[in-house]
Design a protein around this motif. Structure first.
Motif, short mmCIF file in Angstrom:
data_model
loop_
_atom_site.label_atom_id
_atom_site.label_comp_id
_atom_site.label_asym_id
_atom_site.label_seq_id
_atom_site.Cartn_x
_atom_site.Cartn_y
_atom_site.Cartn_z
N GLY A 244 0.80 -1.22 0.00
CA GLY A 244 0.00 0.00 0.00
C GLY A 244 0.82 1.26 0.00
N LYS A 245 0.13 2.38 -0.24
CA LYS A 245 0.81 3.67 -0.31
C LYS A 245 1.27 4.12 1.07
N LYS A 347 -5.43 -2.29 -4.19
CA LYS A 347 -4.20 -1.57 -4.54
C LYS A 347 -3.77 -0.58 -3.45
N ASN A 348 -4.70 0.15 -2.89
CA ASN A 348 -4.34 1.24 -1.96
C ASN A 348 -4.42 0.84 -0.49
N ARG A 350 -3.28 -0.22 2.90
CA ARG A 350 -2.01 -0.36 3.61
C ARG A 350 -2.10 -1.60 4.50
#
Length: 514
Positions: A244-245, A347-348, A350
């Motif tokens: 994650g970002k 995708k994002n 964390r």
């Protein structure tokens, strides 16, 4: 006049290469101990400090650089004719580069079983003294404490045979930040070792940077995350990000709160959902999937975009359930391989791993809050109940009710004040928090529940100032209440509970969280 450099480092990363570059530039090298041996072994000419001071190292090396020849050579202001004349009269040569890093005090005291005597021996005296001398006289002396700065110094010397004032200034600033950090670590170690009160006449705290954050509380604010030096096991500072970002300020704050609440539950599989630093769902169960489902069902709306912390390995069934909603962060002690692969499809999301997530908070932890022009500091709220809860109503809670009351009491300890928690069978049903009125918090907790609250219990983080909240709880079907007690109207509140046949216990301990 030929330039001279004094090199004496504990961290020898890059020091031989740096010494070679300085020598190639015509700089005379002076050194001590292991640094001197490393430079000599590389075939680079170097003088021992005793050749300069004409005084031997003594007291097992405790005294070797604390000498006027050293500090005079560093501190003399080159543009001051009187200073330079005194150096000439005393036969002292200037020292133009001071390259030092300190005894590894932190690494020493963090070793398991280290003795107090060993810790004390790793307090550097000569190093900080020379660093401070050189940093004070940074207009004339280049002081280097960080191996990462070697390249910059050499590049500037190769370019113009000088280090720019801007670079010297930055290096001096780094020195004073480092020596302040070093001394603060020593002071904290001595406080802890001597079991002294942390509320000293002056307060100097030190932290080490973990990472820059995506942004602060709002996107226009920059932020960074720092960690304490001692006792960080079981805290977010030790977590590993698997996916994650990058984390933001709010992410860090929310996850930290979730971990703190999770630590209240060790015996059963538990899931904690947090939104805007406040718990929005807590569930315990016979396995993690069961616990997470309970936490989710408490408030399926608020958990959207929230944080989830769990105290058991995440399996594929739990991961699939988590993926049914948008979560910002999941943190767990472990992940099954297929569960981790499942979660990474988001995708994002964390994904954090903290093996020691359930570990008890160590003693000597402090809670700090910055105010305008000051700092509030207090012991962390590490105690749940001081002693046994006291039954104060005609009806005593059943064993099952008492277990449930303690479950709710753990949650309300971490809810924003005024805080009310309603729960049943190891699941929060409604959480009213952050209200300026306790009856409003009670009414909100009842109203927001996705389940009928009849037969549930209620926890309040502070006493009830009036009987109105008891009446509201009773009319909703609440059967038992846990609260600190201590109001001048306690008897009125108890009478109201007796009127409805409710059980009530006093803990004698308040858990405000502002």
């Amino acid at each position: 006049m030929k330039k001279r450099a004094l090199l004496s480092v504990s961290d020898k990363t890059g020091i031989v290469e740096f010494a070679r570059e300085l020598h190639a530039l015509g700089v005379e090298l002076i050194s001590t101990g292991g640094t001197e041996m490393a430079i000599k072994a590389a075939g680079i000419p170097v003088k021992n400090i005793s050749e300069i001071t004409h005084f031997p190292e003594c007291l097992d090396g405790r005294v070797k650089t604390l000498h006027p020849v050293v500090h005079g050579g560093i501190l003399a202001v080159r543009e001051n004719k009187s200073h330079m004349q005194q150096l000439e009269n005393l036969n002292i040569q200037t020292i133009d580069f001071v390259v030092i890093n300190l005894y590894p005090f932190k690494e020493t005291v963090l070793k398991p079983g280290v003795s107090f005597e060993e810790a004390i021996e790793n307090i550097d005296i000569g190093g900080p003294t020379m660093l401070r001398s050189a940093a004070k006289n940074h207009r004339d002396v280049t002081v280097v404490i960080d191996p990462d700065d070697y390249t910059k110094v050499i590049d500037e010397l190769n370019k113009s045979n000088e280090v720019t004032y801007e670079t010297k200034y930055d290096l001096a600033l780094k020195v004073f930040q480092h020596t302040a950090h070093y001394d603060a670590m020593i002071a904290e170690y001595l406080l802890r070792h001597g079991d002294k009160s942390p509320f000293t006449k002056t307060l100097t705290v030190t932290y080490e940077k973990v990472q820059d954050l995506r942004y602060g509380e709002n996107p226009h604010q920059s932020a960074a995350f720092y960690k304490e030096i001692f006792n960080t096991s079981g805290t977010l500072a030790e977590a590993e990000q698997l996916h994650g970002k990058a984390l933001s300020y709010n992410n860090i704050n929310d996850v930290s709160g979730a971990i703190a609440l999770l630590k209240e539950y060790r015996e059963k599989a538990t899931a904690i959902a947090v939104k805007h630093s406040s718990p929005c769902g807590v569930g315990t169960g016979y396995d993690l999937h069961h616990a997470y489902t309970k936490a989710y069902d408490c408030d399926p709306v608020s958990i959207f975009g929230g944080i989830v912390a769990v105290n058991r390995k995440i399996d594929i069934a739990t991961a699939e359930k988590m993926n049914e909603t948008f979560l910002e962060i999941v943190i767990a002690p472990e992940y099954d391989d297929d569960a981790l692969a499942c979660l990474k499809k988001k995708k994002n999301l964390r994904i954090l791993k903290l093996a020691s997530i359930s570990e008890e908070v160590k003693p000597y932890q402090m809670d700090m809050k910055k105010t305008l022009g000051g700092l509030l500091i207090q012991d962390i709220d590490a105690v749940l109940i001081d002693g046994e809860p006291k039954s104060v109503t005609e009806r005593i809670p059943t064993k099952k009710e008492m277990e449930e009351l303690l479950f709710a009491w753990k949650v309300v300890k971490h809810a924003k004040s005024n805080g009310i928690v309603i729960s049943r069978e190891g699941q929060t049903l409604g959480i009213g928090q952050g209200q300026v009125s306790r009856v409003w918090a009670t009414e909100n907790a009842i109203r927001q529940s996705n389940f009928p609250v009849k037969g549930a219990v209620l926890a309040s983080d502070a006493f009830f100032p009036f009987a109105d909240a008891i009446k509201a709880a009773a009319e909703a079907g609440i059967t038992a209440i846990i609260q600190p007690g201590g109001s001048v109207r306690d008897q009125e509140v108890i009478d109201e509970a007796n009127k409805y046949g409710m059980a009530m216990v006093f803990t004698g301990m308040r858990h405000f969280k502002h």
